[in-house]
Design an enzyme around this catalytic site. Structure first.
Site, PDB file in Angstrom:
ATOM      1  N   LYS A  12       2.971  17.307  11.441  1.00 56.65           N
ATOM      2  CA  LYS A  12       2.180  17.635  10.260  1.00 56.65           C
ATOM      3  C   LYS A  12       0.802  18.174  10.676  1.00 56.65           C
ATOM      4  O   LYS A  12       0.411  18.067  11.852  1.00 56.65           O
ATOM      5  CB  LYS A  12       2.051  16.382   9.382  1.00 56.65           C
ATOM      6  CG  LYS A  12       3.403  15.872   8.850  1.00 56.65           C
ATOM      7  CD  LYS A  12       3.229  14.593   8.033  1.00 56.65           C
ATOM      8  CE  LYS A  12       4.556  14.093   7.483  1.00 56.65           C
ATOM      9  NZ  LYS A  12       4.404  12.846   6.700  1.00 56.65           N
ATOM     10  N   ASN A 115       0.164  10.499   8.580  1.00 50.40           N
ATOM     11  CA  ASN A 115       1.053   9.818   9.529  1.00 50.40           C
ATOM     12  C   ASN A 115       1.733  10.771  10.524  1.00 50.40           C
ATOM     13  O   ASN A 115       2.762  10.454  11.108  1.00 50.40           O
ATOM     14  CB  ASN A 115       2.049   8.916   8.804  1.00 50.40           C
ATOM     15  CG  ASN A 115       2.995   9.693   7.904  1.00 50.40           C
ATOM     16  OD1 ASN A 115       2.959  10.917   7.869  1.00 50.40           O
ATOM     17  ND2 ASN A 115       3.841   8.972   7.189  1.00 50.40           N
TER      18      ASN A 115
END
Ligand code: IDP
Length: 152
Positions: A12, A115
């Site tokens: 991410k 995360n």
């Protein structure tokens, strides 16, 4: 011996911004999984919303889409026996604060909204996500020469 299982993994924007691309790829590589697809991309709102469509009604959905589209993402497909479940173990629990040390989220994260990485949660999900993120011709079918040292 034919390995057929594949999973979709995405680093991410926080993982990319924090310089963790190499560290994260290394964990799947040294485990013995095979990289068959890899690209760096800016994710469109359309792709982000489709990828996370199962969470559409959740309160964090808008923020999640905002976050995933906020900077480059590394999209990958990894192959190997049991890779879907094993990758989830390598990644760790959704909340990095409770993820075990030794997992990617446990070692590098502190917040559920940051995360670092996504991994498909089941074989069927992996198939859907791979088809969503990659064209067939972007995936490379190959067998590492060390396969006989990884599989009986
Ligand atoms: P997973 O990524 O471990 O499979 P999911 O429950 O499928 O976890 O949630 C997808 C993503 O949505 C998470 O990785 C995280 O980025 C985000 N998310 C989940 N729950 C929350 C929350 O309570 N607050 C903010 N973001 C969340």
């Amino acid at each position: 011996m034919q390995v057929v299982e594949r999973t979709f993994i995405a680093i991410k924007p926080d993982g990319v911004q924090r310089g963790l691309i190499g560290e994260i790829i290394k964990r799947f590589e040294v485990k013995g999984f095979t990289l068959v697809g890899l690209k760096l991309l800016n994710v469109s709102r359309e792709l982000a919303e489709e990828h996370y469509s199962v969470h559409r009604e959740r309160p964090f959905f808008a923020g999640l889409v905002e976050f995933i589209t906020s900077g480059p993402v590394v999209a990958m497909v990894w192959e190997g026996d049991g890779v879907v479940a094993s990758a989830r173990q390598i990644i760790g629990a959704t909340n990095p604060l409770t993820a075990n040390p030794g997992t990617i989220r446990g070692d590098f994260g502190v917040n559920i909204g940051r995360n670092l990485i996504h991994g498909s949660d089941a074989v069927e999900t992996a198939q859907r996500e791979i088809a969503l993120w990659f064209k067939d011709e972007e995936l490379v079918n190959w067998s590492p020469t060390i396969s006989k040292w990884l599989y009986e």
